[in-house]
Design an enzyme around this catalytic site. Structure first.
Site, PDB file in Angstrom:
ATOM      1  CG  HIS A 198      -1.759  -1.223   1.287  1.00 45.32           C
ATOM      2  ND1 HIS A 198      -2.513  -1.564   2.364  1.00 45.32           N
ATOM      3  CD2 HIS A 198      -1.947  -2.199   0.363  1.00 45.32           C
ATOM      4  CE1 HIS A 198      -3.131  -2.700   2.115  1.00 45.32           C
ATOM      5  NE2 HIS A 198      -2.795  -3.101   0.924  1.00 45.32           N
TER       6      HIS A 198
ATOM      7  CB  CYS B 195      -7.132   1.185 -17.339  1.00 50.21           C
ATOM      8  SG  CYS B 195      -7.989  -0.238 -16.674  1.00 50.21           S
TER       9      CYS B 195
HETATM   10  C1  PEP Z   1      -5.235  -4.344 -14.244  1.00 47.53           C
HETATM   11  O1  PEP Z   1      -5.391  -5.464 -13.739  1.00 47.53           O
HETATM   12  O2  PEP Z   1      -4.658  -4.155 -15.325  1.00 47.53           O
HETATM   13  C2  PEP Z   1      -5.761  -3.155 -13.558  1.00 47.53           C
HETATM   14  C3  PEP Z   1      -5.731  -1.981 -14.150  1.00 47.53           C
HETATM   15  O3  PEP Z   1      -6.209  -3.314 -12.291  1.00 47.53           O
HETATM   16  P1  PEP Z   1      -5.232  -3.380 -11.028  1.00 47.53           P
HETATM   17  O4  PEP Z   1      -3.840  -3.125 -11.510  1.00 47.53           O
HETATM   18  O5  PEP Z   1      -5.715  -2.365 -10.073  1.00 47.53           O
HETATM   19  O6  PEP Z   1      -5.453  -4.786 -10.580  1.00 47.53           O
END
Ligand code: PEP
Ligand code: MG
Length: 755
Positions: free
Chosen positions: A367, A680
């Site tokens: 975190h 993303c």
């Molecule tokens: C991903 O899995 O690509 C994502 C954007 O979510 P996180 O990195 O928060 O798991």
């Protein structure tokens, strides 16, 4: 005590007199070895000092040949002395010469001595040297003698640490009190920082090691232990036990140790040998730290860390220092060094002065690493024992891109890094100049560049980067850095601030993605064998509808009169999406009934992170308003390779045919269905990744804010149609001689694109 004349107390008293005498460092050492030998009825007493070149030099001896002093130099793993140093543990033998580690040095004349007792000279868990006694007879040194020699070694540790011996050291072979260190851990947050060490938990420096009056010191120790116990009880009784990122379990463990008879007995024993109360605590703490360096079992390490923390508290109790020095006293260019740190604690530092962070623990998904990235400070983690190796004010360089750390760097390294910082600053300035340029490729393709965010501190990044909006707002971050479950009003207030900061620009909120490696400190997690494949994200949200319902309500209320975009993480089946969307509809109906102002429009999407979706794209697309590919998870699941495990995370290339084919299917089907598809994951945050994505047809990417400038600079120079013509055939027929990544790199070079 058997075998000693007058016992350790008498010895310590005499040592104190010697320490106060106005003699040279060499004379003092010579006197010390004579005193120790006499007191322990040993024929030999020698002091070896660890040098900056990692060898051990004989600095003084009583009993061995005098000519060997400053001539005998051992490797750190050579002989019994080397064994004591490298293991940071005493070696006690009645017949040394038959031990496999025994190494004979003729210049010392030690062949006539059979018994050997060597103890490490430790300070804050670091070995500074080795103290040895030897006898001709095959005698076994008692436990008390071993203990007494360790106590005596503390006095030598103080002497070495004071720097006094540098005057008699050869240049380049000084005692390794403050060695230069170049260590590599894990890269937590991009950036390079040059600055000065600030210890998150400053060490208490002891002024007096030797007691005037042992009874008085024992009483001081007992009182401090009592006060410590009372403090812990009080903290546990209070509701706000979550002070500084700690929580109930940790305090419970502390209390267990504080009440542990073994620990207090060891402390009392150490003080009984003639140390002051604080030196006694340090003596026991040094042992704990030395053990900590050797154990690999994570549970045991954690317990030893707890014990170390507890000793710190006790030390502060004894020295009357209840709190760390005020944060205002931060130097400019502060690099905070800590064993571990909660995310909230990092936010307490003055951002204008905070440049970097170095942790002993903390992987990329911790975190505090998330907060470091949000703050834009360089950070590295998993550097063993770093908080024991640094001193406040030391110069230090943190390279958050490679995970490297230079402590007390030489001038040329400082200059080289200084240049890199300037180069980065120049680049950033160039990127800032692009901020208001529309992000359109050379051949006129618009590509929306959004940012990933999750905390209030991220919001200024929208304006700083000129992003088109927030493509992924990770709502769980607010939950992860809090010490208790955020109330619905707190959620509402954050979401409102986010929408206000974004203004007309769209924001896509992702519902809580907890579980797996995203653990909430106040929510008891069921241990799972495969947490990444376990009860996490939407699965937890659907099974615990209360939590998700209140979050949805907060989102709907925050977006009253505006557009709300919501997406769900880790969707694996269409039915899960339907169920989650149904919750939004029910909350909308409830709010409408209560005459709340509603969002003008609600767009509901799914993240594509689980490979099962690849085989039900059409049915999924008929349900959603948009898709967003979470490539971090999608790649980890496609290759069955834990994204947080360094050993396997880099084995597979996200720019290889299997992933690119999956991405191509998603974008092609999305286009056919007329539904927007964004991406993303981290893939979009690298210029070469963004190049591949735009070539595939992606026109909306969400990035880490610090990556936006570089990706935009590349896009402005890119001919998207040319890139598309390159990548599609490569995916159909992957090259036999080389990789798709290499072909993309060659393309970029030929087109003059900066990757
Ligand atoms: C991903 O899995 O690509 C994502 C954007 O979510 P996180 O990195 O928060 O798991
Ligand atoms: Mg994910």
């Amino acid at each position: 005590m058997a075998g000693t004349l007058g016992g350790p107390r008498v010895l310590l008293r005499r040592l104190r007199e010697v320490m106060a005498e106005p003699v040279s460092a060499q004379e003092r050492l010579d006197k010390i070895v004579v005193l120790i030998a006499a007191n322990m009825v040993a024929e030999v007493c020698s002091v070896y000092v660890l040098r900056v070149d990692s060898t051990l030099e004989l600095y003084a001896t009583e009993g061995l040949k005098r000519e060997a002093v400053h001539q005998t130099v051992l490797r750190q793993d050579e002989g019994l002395v080397g064994l004591v140093a490298s293991e940071a543990n005493p070696v006690n033998l009645s017949e040394a010469q038959t031990h496999p580690a025994f190494a004979f040095r003729p210049e010392t004349g030690e062949e006539i001595y059979h018994s050997f007792l060597g103890v490490p000279i430790l300070r804050a868990g670091n070995t500074l040297g080795v103290l040895v006694v030897q006898n001709r007879a095959r005698r076994t040194y008692s436990e008390e003698e071993e203990e007494a020699l360790q106590t005596t070694a503390m006095v030598l540790a103080e002497m070495i640490a004071s720097g006094e011996l540098s005057s008699i050291a050869k240049p380049g072979a000084e005692p390794a009190i403050k060695p230069r260190l170049h260590l590599t851990g894990s890269a937590l947050s991009e950036g390079i920082a040059l600055g000065h060490v600030v210890l998150h938990e400053p060490r208490v420096t002891i002024k007096n090691v030797i007691a005037d009056d042992v009874q008085k010191e024992l009483k001081r120790l007992d009182e401090a232990v009592e006060a410590l116990r009372a403090d812990l009880d009080l903290m546990l009784e209070r509701r706000d036990v979550a002070d500084g990122g700690e929580h109930r379990d940790v305090l419970d463990a502390y209390r267990g140790f504080a009440n542990d008879a073994g620990w207090t007995r060891r402390l009392r024993e150490a003080v009984s040998t003639g140390l002051t109360a604080e030196a006694g605590v340090e003596r026991v703490q040094s042992d704990t730290r030395a053990r900590m360096l050797r154990v690999t079992d994570p549970y045991l390490r954690e317990r030893l860390h707890d014990l170390d923390d507890l000793a710190n508290r006790l030390m502060r109790q004894l020295m009357g220092q209840d709190h760390a020095p005020p944060r205002e006293q931060l130097p400019d260019n502060a690099i905070v060094v800590a064993r571990a740190m909660g995310p909230a604690a990092l936010l307490d530092y003055d951002r204008r002065k905070l440049r970097g962070l170095v942790l002993e623990e903390g992987g990329p998904t911790s975190h505090v690493a998330i907060v470091a990235r949000a703050l834009g400070i360089a950070a590295v983690g998993e550097i063993d024992n770093i908080s024991g190796l640094v001193e406040t004010g030391d110069s230090i360089i943190v390279d958050g891109s490679t995970g490297e750390m230079h402590l007390r760097p030489p001038g040329d390294i400082e200059i080289a890094y200084g240049e890199r910082v300037k180069l980065r600053a120049r680049r950033q300035a160039q990127y800032r100049a692009l901020r208001d340029r529309p992000s359109v490729t050379k051949d006129g393709q618009e590509v929306a560049l959004m940012i990933n965010a999750g905390l209030l501190v991220d919001l200024p990044h929208i304006a700083e980067t000129g992003a088109g909006g927030i493509g992924l707002f990770r709502t769980e971050l607010q939950f992860m850095i809090a010490t208790e479950m955020p109330r619905i009003s707190e959620q509402l207030s954050l979401y409102r601030s986010v929408l206000d900061a974004a203004g007309d620009r769209p924001v896509t909120f992702r519902t809580l993605d907890v579980g797996g490696d995203k653990i909430l400190p106040y929510m008891r997690a069921e241990p799972e064998e495969n947490p990444a494949l376990g009860w996490r994200a939407i699965r937890l949200g659907l099974d615990r509808p209360g939590l998700m319902r209140s979050q949805i309500r907060a989102l709907l209320q925050a977006a009253a009169g505006r557009e709300l975009r919501v997406m769900f993480p880790m969707i694996a089946t269409c039915a899960e999406f339907d169920e989650a969307k149904g919750m939004i509809e029910r909350e909308l109906t409830a709010l409408r009934r209560r005459r709340h102002k509603l969002p003008d429009r609600v767009e509901v999407g799914a993240m594509v992170e689980v490979p099962s979706l690849l085989f039900q794209l059409d049915s999924l697309l008929s349900r959603v308003d948009f898709l967003s590919v979470g490539s971090n998870d999608l790649v980890q699941f496609l290759f069955a390779a834990d994204r947080g495990n360094k050993r396997v995370a880099d084995r597979f290339d996200p720019l290889s045919a299997p992933v690119l084919r999956a991405l191509m299917a998603i974008i092609d089907r999305g286009r056919a269905a007329g539904k927007p598809v964004a991406l993303c994951g981290e893939l979009a945050s690298k210029p070469i990744g963004a190049l591949a994505l735009v070539a595939l047809g992606f026109r909306s990417l969400s990035l880490t804010p610090s990556a936006l400038g570089g990706v935009k600079a590349m896009l402005l120079e890119l001919d998207a149609k040319k890139a598309e013509a390159l990548i599609r055939p490569l995916i159909e027929n992957p090259p036999q001689d080389g990789t798709i990544r290499e072909r993309l790199e060659q393309f970029a070079a030929a087109e003059g694109l900066q990757l």
